[in-house]
Design an enzyme around this catalytic site. Structure first.
Site, PDB file in Angstrom:
ATOM      1  N   SER A 132      11.628   3.144 -12.560  1.00 16.56           N
ATOM      2  CA  SER A 132      10.741   2.830 -13.682  1.00 16.56           C
ATOM      3  C   SER A 132      11.400   1.811 -14.601  1.00 16.56           C
ATOM      4  CB  SER A 132      10.462   4.114 -14.469  1.00 16.56           C
ATOM      5  OG  SER A 132       9.960   3.813 -15.744  1.00 16.56           O
ATOM      6  N   ARG A 141       9.091   0.330 -17.608  1.00 18.41           N
ATOM      7  CA  ARG A 141       8.375   0.565 -18.850  1.00 18.41           C
ATOM      8  C   ARG A 141       8.484   2.022 -19.327  1.00 18.41           C
ATOM      9  NH1 ARG A 141       6.875  -3.807 -16.501  1.00 18.41           N
ATOM     10  NH2 ARG A 141       7.264  -2.522 -14.683  1.00 18.41           N
ATOM     11  N   THR A 142       8.273   2.954 -18.402  1.00 12.15           N
ATOM     12  CA  THR A 142       8.251   4.361 -18.827  1.00 12.15           C
ATOM     13  C   THR A 142       9.639   4.787 -19.294  1.00 12.15           C
ATOM     14  OG1 THR A 142       6.536   4.664 -17.180  1.00 12.15           O
ATOM     15  CG2 THR A 142       7.487   6.659 -18.126  1.00 12.15           C
ATOM     16  N   ARG A 191       8.992  12.135 -14.050  1.00 17.32           N
ATOM     17  CA  ARG A 191       8.316  11.208 -13.119  1.00 17.32           C
ATOM     18  C   ARG A 191       8.583  11.742 -11.719  1.00 17.32           C
ATOM     19  NH1 ARG A 191       7.557   4.734 -12.740  1.00 17.32           N
ATOM     20  NH2 ARG A 191       6.283   5.281 -14.528  1.00 17.32           N
ATOM     21  N   HIS A 220      -1.306   9.394 -14.902  1.00 16.81           N
ATOM     22  CA  HIS A 220      -0.316   8.627 -15.668  1.00 16.81           C
ATOM     23  C   HIS A 220      -0.798   8.592 -17.133  1.00 16.81           C
ATOM     24  CE1 HIS A 220       2.976   6.129 -16.460  1.00 16.81           C
ATOM     25  NE2 HIS A 220       2.686   5.045 -15.785  1.00 16.81           N
ATOM     26  N   GLN A 252       0.333   5.935 -19.845  1.00 23.34           N
ATOM     27  CA  GLN A 252      -0.256   4.614 -19.638  1.00 23.34           C
ATOM     28  C   GLN A 252      -1.663   4.565 -20.246  1.00 23.34           C
ATOM     29  OE1 GLN A 252       1.362   1.909 -17.964  1.00 23.34           O
ATOM     30  NE2 GLN A 252      -0.306   0.828 -18.929  1.00 23.34           N
ATOM     31  N   ASN A 269      -3.488   7.041  -9.488  1.00 22.40           N
ATOM     32  CA  ASN A 269      -3.142   7.818 -10.689  1.00 22.40           C
ATOM     33  C   ASN A 269      -3.495   7.089 -11.995  1.00 22.40           C
ATOM     34  OD1 ASN A 269      -1.221   5.837 -10.171  1.00 22.40           O
ATOM     35  ND2 ASN A 269       0.504   7.265 -10.003  1.00 22.40           N
ATOM     36  N   ASP A 282      -4.082  -2.856 -10.553  1.00 22.35           N
ATOM     37  CA  ASP A 282      -2.737  -2.268 -10.432  1.00 22.35           C
ATOM     38  C   ASP A 282      -2.259  -2.627  -9.039  1.00 22.35           C
ATOM     39  OD1 ASP A 282      -0.466  -0.741 -10.796  1.00 22.35           O
ATOM     40  OD2 ASP A 282      -1.471   1.187 -10.522  1.00 22.35           O
ATOM     41  N   SER A 325       1.226   1.409  -3.594  1.00 28.65           N
ATOM     42  CA  SER A 325       1.994   2.254  -4.513  1.00 28.65           C
ATOM     43  C   SER A 325       3.367   2.576  -3.941  1.00 28.65           C
ATOM     44  CB  SER A 325       1.240   3.560  -4.778  1.00 28.65           C
ATOM     45  OG  SER A 325       0.065   3.273  -5.486  1.00 28.65           O
ATOM     46  N   MET A 326       4.269   3.046  -4.854  1.00 24.66           N
ATOM     47  CA  MET A 326       5.614   3.434  -4.418  1.00 24.66           C
ATOM     48  C   MET A 326       5.502   4.499  -3.325  1.00 24.66           C
ATOM     49  SD  MET A 326       7.990   3.652  -7.832  1.00 24.66           S
ATOM     50  CE  MET A 326       6.800   3.773  -9.157  1.00 24.66           C
ATOM     51  N   CYS A 372      -0.968  -2.471 -15.616  1.00 28.42           N
ATOM     52  CA  CYS A 372       0.097  -1.611 -16.169  1.00 28.42           C
ATOM     53  C   CYS A 372       1.483  -2.109 -15.802  1.00 28.42           C
ATOM     54  CB  CYS A 372      -0.118  -0.168 -15.730  1.00 28.42           C
ATOM     55  SG  CYS A 372       0.099   0.071 -13.971  1.00 28.42           S
ATOM     56  N   LEU A 373       1.563  -2.986 -14.793  1.00 24.14           N
ATOM     57  CA  LEU A 373       2.815  -3.592 -14.327  1.00 24.14           C
ATOM     58  C   LEU A 373       3.716  -2.539 -13.626  1.00 24.14           C
ATOM     59  CD1 LEU A 373       3.692  -5.858 -17.409  1.00 24.14           C
ATOM     60  CD2 LEU A 373       2.149  -6.366 -15.511  1.00 24.14           C
ATOM     61  N   ARG A 419       3.424   0.693 -24.675  1.00 25.81           N
ATOM     62  CA  ARG A 419       3.965   1.902 -24.040  1.00 25.81           C
ATOM     63  C   ARG A 419       4.941   2.609 -24.985  1.00 25.81           C
ATOM     64  NH1 ARG A 419       3.844   3.023 -18.645  1.00 25.81           N
ATOM     65  NH2 ARG A 419       4.791   4.909 -19.498  1.00 25.81           N
TER      66      ARG A 419
HETATM   67  N1  LIG Z   1       3.484   1.003 -15.886  1.00 21.00           N
HETATM   68  C1  LIG Z   1       4.569   1.721 -15.572  1.00 21.00           C
HETATM   69  O1  LIG Z   1       4.542   2.951 -15.506  1.00 21.00           O
HETATM   70  O2  LIG Z   1       5.703   0.977 -15.354  1.00 21.00           O
HETATM   71  P1  LIG Z   1       7.051   1.560 -14.759  1.00 21.00           P
HETATM   72  O3  LIG Z   1       6.768   2.052 -13.363  1.00 21.00           O
HETATM   73  O4  LIG Z   1       8.001   0.393 -14.762  1.00 21.00           O
HETATM   74  O5  LIG Z   1       7.536   2.669 -15.638  1.00 21.00           O
END
Ligand SMILES: NC(=O)OP(=O)(O)O
Length: 325
Positions: A57, A59-60, A108, A135, A138, A167, A231, A235-236, A271-272, A298
């Site tokens: 992560s 931002r979070t 997370r 999320h 966000q 999410n 988005d 996804s991860m 949301c990046l 955020r």
């Molecule tokens: N938007 C968001 O949750 O970014 P991160 O995965 O970098 O925390």
């Protein structure tokens, strides 16, 4: 004690309190008043907070650590290689031990069931910092950002989601509908929104005079939209399916052609982190794009969550004296 798992668990009023609180702390943080900073800094002074993050992560992590530091708590980042969880110790034992020593846990995780497990056994508030279903941090930030740029309290708005059924949109859709914003969700054919989210969204829409549309047509969703949102398409943890997913997402890139369907004063949100397959540079870095304001917000969303769930222990009627009076 309350946990923050999803926006759908909150009443409309409770969600509004979180957005208002984020707005309040943004003003407080940016005003440069040392006495306001000192007043907030003692609220969690001497406490610690755990960030149990099993996924990476930017931002979070930064916003959460920043928010906790603002209130005087010492954040402890516990990445997947830092603690015994999942390798040498069970979820239950880890939750009991960590929660006995900290003021709250930001988590997370991969599966939503892991958040549920944490909330069952933790003696302190759990703040969902992303799971495969939700999320919420966000969503608080996104509604604040829309309010600042297009003021949904004065204007009827339509938000169009062009992307995966994931999410981020699960919580964002409910959040928009709660504040009266219409939502049009478009996902590629074969990628369907969770029926439980649609059902919850329809109920929220009915109660708040908003509309929820779900479609497989990106142009239908984008038509007349005030906000276009996307988005990552992959996804991860889904990297193995990259080629197949990119094929499925043809026609879903936000580019000048798709944006021509939107309101001329549309805003672009994400949301990046961002990838080129979702949005072209000419849109991402254009004057329509509010992605960096969104990212900054955020921090204030995290402050709001700490204030309500940790400092005020889930009492939404409590809070800083100057906004309650
Ligand atoms: N938007 C968001 O949750 O970014 P991160 O995965 O970098 O925390």
């Amino acid at each position: 004690m309350r946990h923050l798992v999803s926006i759908k668990d909150l009443t409309d009023k409770e969600f509004q309190v979180l957005v208002d609180r984020a707005e309040y702390y943004k003003k407080t943080f940016k005003c440069g008043d040392l006495s306001a900073a000192q007043k907030n800094h003692v609220k969690l002074l001497g406490k610690t907070a755990a960030l149990i993050f099993s996924k990476r992560s930017t931002r979070t992590r930064v916003s959460t650590e920043g928010a906790l530091s603002f209130f005087g708590a010492q954040p402890m980042f516990l990445g997947k290689d830092d603690i015994q969880l999942g390798v040498n110790e069970s979820f239950y034992d880890t939750t009991r031990v960590v929660s006995s020593m900290v003021s709250c846990i930001f988590a997370r995780v991969n599966k939503h069931s892991e958040i549920q497990e944490l909330t069952k056994h933790s003696s302190v508030p759990i703040i969902n910092s992303l799971c495969d279903m939700f999320h919420p941090l966000q969503a608080i930030c996104d509604i604040l950002t829309i309010k600042e740029h297009l003021d949904y309290t004065k204007n009827k708005l339509k938000v169009a989601w062009i992307g995966d059924a994931n999410n981020v949109i699960n919580d964002m859709a409910i959040a928009c509908l709660k504040v009266g914003i219409d939502v049009s969700i478009s996902t590629p054919s074969g990628i369907e929104m969770d029926p439980e989210i649609i059902k919850a969204g329809q109920e929220v829409a009915k109660a708040n005079g908003s509309k929820l549309i779900v479609t497989h047509s990106s142009t239908e969703a984008a038509t007349g939209a005030n906000v276009l949102v996307t988005d990552t398409f992959i996804s991860m943890g889904e990297e193995y399916a990259r080629v197949a997913k990119l094929k499925q997402f043809q026609g879903f890139q936000i580019n000048s052609e798709l944006c021509s369907y939107a309101d001329p004063n549309y805003k672009f949100m994400h949301c990046l982190p961002r990838h080129h397959e979702e949005v072209t540079d000419d849109i991402f870095y254009s004057d329509h794009s509010i992605v960096f304001d969104e990212a900054e917000n955020r921090l204030y969303a995290a402050m709001a969550a700490v204030d309500v769930f940790v400092i005020n222990k889930g009492n939404f009627s409590a809070g800083p004296d100057d906004i309650l009076n």
